[in-house]
Design a protein around this motif. Structure first.
Motif, PDB file in Angstrom:
ATOM      1  N   VAL A  89      -0.199  -3.824  13.114  1.00  0.00           N
ATOM      2  CA  VAL A  89      -0.520  -4.942  14.010  1.00  0.00           C
ATOM      3  C   VAL A  89      -0.446  -6.262  13.247  1.00  0.00           C
ATOM      4  CG1 VAL A  89      -2.361  -5.990  15.401  1.00  0.00           C
ATOM      5  CG2 VAL A  89      -1.937  -3.524  15.539  1.00  0.00           C
ATOM      6  N   ASP A  90      -1.110  -6.300  12.078  1.00  0.00           N
ATOM      7  CA  ASP A  90      -1.159  -7.530  11.282  1.00  0.00           C
ATOM      8  C   ASP A  90       0.232  -7.994  10.845  1.00  0.00           C
ATOM      9  OD1 ASP A  90      -3.914  -7.370  11.537  1.00  0.00           O
ATOM     10  OD2 ASP A  90      -4.237  -6.656   9.475  1.00  0.00           O
ATOM     11  N   GLN A  91       1.085  -7.031  10.486  1.00  0.00           N
ATOM     12  CA  GLN A  91       2.424  -7.369   9.991  1.00  0.00           C
ATOM     13  C   GLN A  91       3.456  -7.470  11.111  1.00  0.00           C
ATOM     14  OE1 GLN A  91       3.473  -4.847   6.629  1.00  0.00           O
ATOM     15  NE2 GLN A  91       1.357  -4.882   5.907  1.00  0.00           N
ATOM     16  N   LYS A  92       3.033  -7.186  12.326  1.00  0.00           N
ATOM     17  CA  LYS A  92       3.866  -7.330  13.529  1.00  0.00           C
ATOM     18  C   LYS A  92       5.175  -6.546  13.448  1.00  0.00           C
ATOM     19  CE  LYS A  92       1.796 -11.695  14.595  1.00  0.00           C
ATOM     20  NZ  LYS A  92       1.553 -12.933  13.990  1.00  0.00           N
ATOM     21  N   HIS A  93       5.089  -5.323  12.913  1.00  0.00           N
ATOM     22  CA  HIS A  93       6.274  -4.469  12.831  1.00  0.00           C
ATOM     23  C   HIS A  93       6.571  -3.851  14.190  1.00  0.00           C
ATOM     24  CE1 HIS A  93       6.971  -4.702   8.571  1.00  0.00           C
ATOM     25  NE2 HIS A  93       5.712  -4.386   8.313  1.00  0.00           N
ATOM     26  N   LYS A  94       7.807  -3.821  14.539  1.00  0.00           N
ATOM     27  CA  LYS A  94       8.274  -3.158  15.760  1.00  0.00           C
ATOM     28  C   LYS A  94       8.966  -1.867  15.336  1.00  0.00           C
ATOM     29  CE  LYS A  94       7.597  -6.728  18.635  1.00  0.00           C
ATOM     30  NZ  LYS A  94       6.213  -6.912  18.887  1.00  0.00           N
ATOM     31  N   ASP A  95       8.805  -0.820  16.107  1.00  0.00           N
ATOM     32  CA  ASP A  95       9.428   0.473  15.831  1.00  0.00           C
ATOM     33  C   ASP A  95       9.066   1.027  14.458  1.00  0.00           C
ATOM     34  OD1 ASP A  95      10.698   0.575  18.349  1.00  0.00           O
ATOM     35  OD2 ASP A  95      12.299  -0.728  17.609  1.00  0.00           O
ATOM     36  N   TRP A  96       7.834   0.824  14.054  1.00  0.00           N
ATOM     37  CA  TRP A  96       7.325   1.405  12.821  1.00  0.00           C
ATOM     38  C   TRP A  96       6.175   2.336  13.186  1.00  0.00           C
ATOM     39  CZ3 TRP A  96       7.004  -1.104   7.460  1.00  0.00           C
ATOM     40  CH2 TRP A  96       8.240  -1.670   7.112  1.00  0.00           C
ATOM     41  N   GLY A  97       5.867   3.263  12.280  1.00  0.00           N
ATOM     42  CA  GLY A  97       4.784   4.199  12.500  1.00  0.00           C
ATOM     43  C   GLY A  97       3.936   4.382  11.257  1.00  0.00           C
ATOM     44  N   VAL A  98       2.957   5.250  11.384  1.00  0.00           N
ATOM     45  CA  VAL A  98       2.036   5.585  10.297  1.00  0.00           C
ATOM     46  C   VAL A  98       2.396   6.976   9.795  1.00  0.00           C
ATOM     47  CG1 VAL A  98      -0.389   6.030   9.719  1.00  0.00           C
ATOM     48  CG2 VAL A  98       0.212   4.142  11.269  1.00  0.00           C
ATOM     49  N   PHE A  99       2.409   7.122   8.474  1.00  0.00           N
ATOM     50  CA  PHE A  99       2.779   8.384   7.841  1.00  0.00           C
ATOM     51  C   PHE A  99       1.719   8.790   6.832  1.00  0.00           C
ATOM     52  CE2 PHE A  99       6.537   6.262   9.285  1.00  0.00           C
ATOM     53  CZ  PHE A  99       7.234   7.263   9.922  1.00  0.00           C
ATOM     54  N   GLU A 100       1.430  10.080   6.805  1.00  0.00           N
ATOM     55  CA  GLU A 100       0.496  10.616   5.813  1.00  0.00           C
ATOM     56  C   GLU A 100       1.297  10.994   4.575  1.00  0.00           C
ATOM     57  OE1 GLU A 100      -2.960  14.007   5.299  1.00  0.00           O
ATOM     58  OE2 GLU A 100      -1.709  14.032   7.091  1.00  0.00           O
ATOM     59  N   ILE A 101       0.809  10.587   3.433  1.00  0.00           N
ATOM     60  CA  ILE A 101       1.463  10.863   2.152  1.00  0.00           C
ATOM     61  C   ILE A 101       0.718  12.006   1.469  1.00  0.00           C
ATOM     62  CG2 ILE A 101       2.179   9.887  -0.071  1.00  0.00           C
ATOM     63  CD1 ILE A 101       3.477   8.519   2.390  1.00  0.00           C
ATOM     64  N   ASP A 102       1.459  12.954   0.925  1.00  0.00           N
ATOM     65  CA  ASP A 102       0.871  14.109   0.242  1.00  0.00           C
ATOM     66  C   ASP A 102       0.502  13.702  -1.177  1.00  0.00           C
ATOM     67  OD1 ASP A 102       0.007  16.635  -0.315  1.00  0.00           O
ATOM     68  OD2 ASP A 102       2.002  17.542  -0.397  1.00  0.00           O
ATOM     69  N   SER A 103      -0.647  13.066  -1.306  1.00  0.00           N
ATOM     70  CA  SER A 103      -1.072  12.548  -2.597  1.00  0.00           C
ATOM     71  C   SER A 103      -2.588  12.410  -2.611  1.00  0.00           C
ATOM     72  CB  SER A 103      -0.409  11.188  -2.855  1.00  0.00           C
ATOM     73  OG  SER A 103      -0.554  10.804  -4.189  1.00  0.00           O
ATOM     74  N   ASP A 104      -3.128  12.138  -3.767  1.00  0.00           N
ATOM     75  CA  ASP A 104      -4.562  11.981  -3.958  1.00  0.00           C
ATOM     76  C   ASP A 104      -4.872  10.515  -4.250  1.00  0.00           C
ATOM     77  OD1 ASP A 104      -6.967  11.801  -5.938  1.00  0.00           O
ATOM     78  OD2 ASP A 104      -7.206  13.750  -4.946  1.00  0.00           O
ATOM     79  N   TRP A 105      -5.716   9.914  -3.424  1.00  0.00           N
ATOM     80  CA  TRP A 105      -6.047   8.500  -3.568  1.00  0.00           C
ATOM     81  C   TRP A 105      -6.607   8.195  -4.961  1.00  0.00           C
ATOM     82  CZ3 TRP A 105      -5.359   4.324  -0.369  1.00  0.00           C
ATOM     83  CH2 TRP A 105      -6.028   3.155  -0.726  1.00  0.00           C
ATOM     84  N   ASN A 106      -7.517   9.005  -5.440  1.00  0.00           N
ATOM     85  CA  ASN A 106      -8.174   8.727  -6.721  1.00  0.00           C
ATOM     86  C   ASN A 106      -7.261   8.900  -7.925  1.00  0.00           C
ATOM     87  OD1 ASN A 106     -10.703   8.107  -5.529  1.00  0.00           O
ATOM     88  ND2 ASN A 106     -11.089  10.285  -5.294  1.00  0.00           N
ATOM     89  N   LYS A 107      -6.234   9.709  -7.797  1.00  0.00           N
ATOM     90  CA  LYS A 107      -5.351   9.978  -8.937  1.00  0.00           C
ATOM     91  C   LYS A 107      -4.040   9.201  -8.893  1.00  0.00           C
ATOM     92  CE  LYS A 107      -7.119  14.633  -9.549  1.00  0.00           C
ATOM     93  NZ  LYS A 107      -6.857  16.053  -9.413  1.00  0.00           N
ATOM     94  N   ASN A 108      -3.575   8.819  -7.700  1.00  0.00           N
ATOM     95  CA  ASN A 108      -2.224   8.267  -7.606  1.00  0.00           C
ATOM     96  C   ASN A 108      -2.146   6.909  -6.911  1.00  0.00           C
ATOM     97  OD1 ASN A 108       0.564   8.334  -8.080  1.00  0.00           O
ATOM     98  ND2 ASN A 108       0.964   9.251  -6.085  1.00  0.00           N
ATOM     99  N   VAL A 109      -3.260   6.264  -6.680  1.00  0.00           N
ATOM    100  CA  VAL A 109      -3.232   4.960  -6.030  1.00  0.00           C
ATOM    101  C   VAL A 109      -3.913   3.952  -6.951  1.00  0.00           C
ATOM    102  CG1 VAL A 109      -4.066   3.632  -4.030  1.00  0.00           C
ATOM    103  CG2 VAL A 109      -3.208   5.969  -3.725  1.00  0.00           C
ATOM    104  N   TYR A 110      -3.329   2.765  -7.037  1.00  0.00           N
ATOM    105  CA  TYR A 110      -3.923   1.708  -7.840  1.00  0.00           C
ATOM    106  C   TYR A 110      -3.862   0.396  -7.066  1.00  0.00           C
ATOM    107  CZ  TYR A 110       0.647  -0.302  -9.047  1.00  0.00           C
ATOM    108  OH  TYR A 110       1.874  -0.906  -8.994  1.00  0.00           O
ATOM    109  N   LYS A 111      -4.741  -0.522  -7.418  1.00  0.00           N
ATOM    110  CA  LYS A 111      -4.742  -1.852  -6.819  1.00  0.00           C
ATOM    111  C   LYS A 111      -3.880  -2.737  -7.706  1.00  0.00           C
ATOM    112  CE  LYS A 111      -7.792  -5.101  -4.578  1.00  0.00           C
ATOM    113  NZ  LYS A 111      -9.186  -5.369  -4.218  1.00  0.00           N
ATOM    114  N   ALA A 112      -2.802  -3.255  -7.144  1.00  0.00           N
ATOM    115  CA  ALA A 112      -1.824  -4.028  -7.907  1.00  0.00           C
ATOM    116  C   ALA A 112      -2.207  -5.510  -7.966  1.00  0.00           C
ATOM    117  CB  ALA A 112      -0.442  -3.858  -7.281  1.00  0.00           C
ATOM    118  N   ASP A 113      -1.395  -6.261  -8.685  1.00  0.00           N
ATOM    119  CA  ASP A 113      -1.631  -7.695  -8.850  1.00  0.00           C
ATOM    120  C   ASP A 113      -1.577  -8.460  -7.531  1.00  0.00           C
ATOM    121  OD1 ASP A 113       1.445  -9.219  -9.066  1.00  0.00           O
ATOM    122  OD2 ASP A 113       1.281  -7.051  -9.078  1.00  0.00           O
ATOM    123  N   ASP A 114      -0.962  -7.888  -6.505  1.00  0.00           N
ATOM    124  CA  ASP A 114      -0.897  -8.556  -5.198  1.00  0.00           C
ATOM    125  C   ASP A 114      -2.144  -8.296  -4.354  1.00  0.00           C
ATOM    126  OD1 ASP A 114      -0.506  -5.898  -4.486  1.00  0.00           O
ATOM    127  OD2 ASP A 114       1.352  -6.249  -3.396  1.00  0.00           O
TER     128      ASP A 114
END
Length: 130
Positions: A89-114
């Motif tokens: 909604v915020d990015q106003k994407h048309k014809d986009w969807g939500v996808f589940e990623i087979d990964s672990d938030w605590n092990k494979n996600v980081y907060k980047a400089d952005d």
């Protein structure tokens, strides 16, 4: 006394059993074009990309998507499907969807400089959420 007994019982039971989680439980969700739905699980499915050095990217990769160390930050991800829906909604994407990623938030996600969360390593797109 009749009122005190239930209160004492509730207080006693509250101290037993599982402890409250100290960290937020997150899944790993991303947003992307709906065309991904047609290839998820097929031999043509590509993993959601993780942090990648510029040298390993195509020559025409947009430099605006690189961090100060010349790395692609990795696919942007969200803790919940609801957060990902809100990003659509915020990015106003048309014809986009939500996808589940087979990964672990605590092990494979980081907060980047952005200030956003990104995949550290590439991961399989598990399924379309909707």
């Amino acid at each position: 006394m009749k009122i005190m007994l239930p209160i004492l019982l509730v207080g006693l039971l509250a101290g037993c059993g599982e402890t409250a989680p100290t960290a937020k439980q997150c899944g790993v969700y991303a947003i992307g074009p709906n065309q991904i739905k047609a290839i998820v699980g097929s031999q043509h499915s590509e993993p959601a990309p993780g942090r990648t050095a510029k040298a390993d990217l195509p020559a025409d990769f947009p430099t605006a998507l690189l961090d100060p160390e010349n790395f692609y930050r990795g696919m942007g991800v969200y803790c919940s499907a609801d957060e990902a829906r809100q990003a659509l909604v915020d990015q106003k994407h048309k014809d986009w969807g939500v996808f589940e990623i087979d990964s672990d938030w605590n092990k494979n996600v980081y907060k980047a400089d952005d200030g956003a969360h990104h995949l550290r390593e590439s991961a399989k797109i598990k399924q379309a959420v909707e």
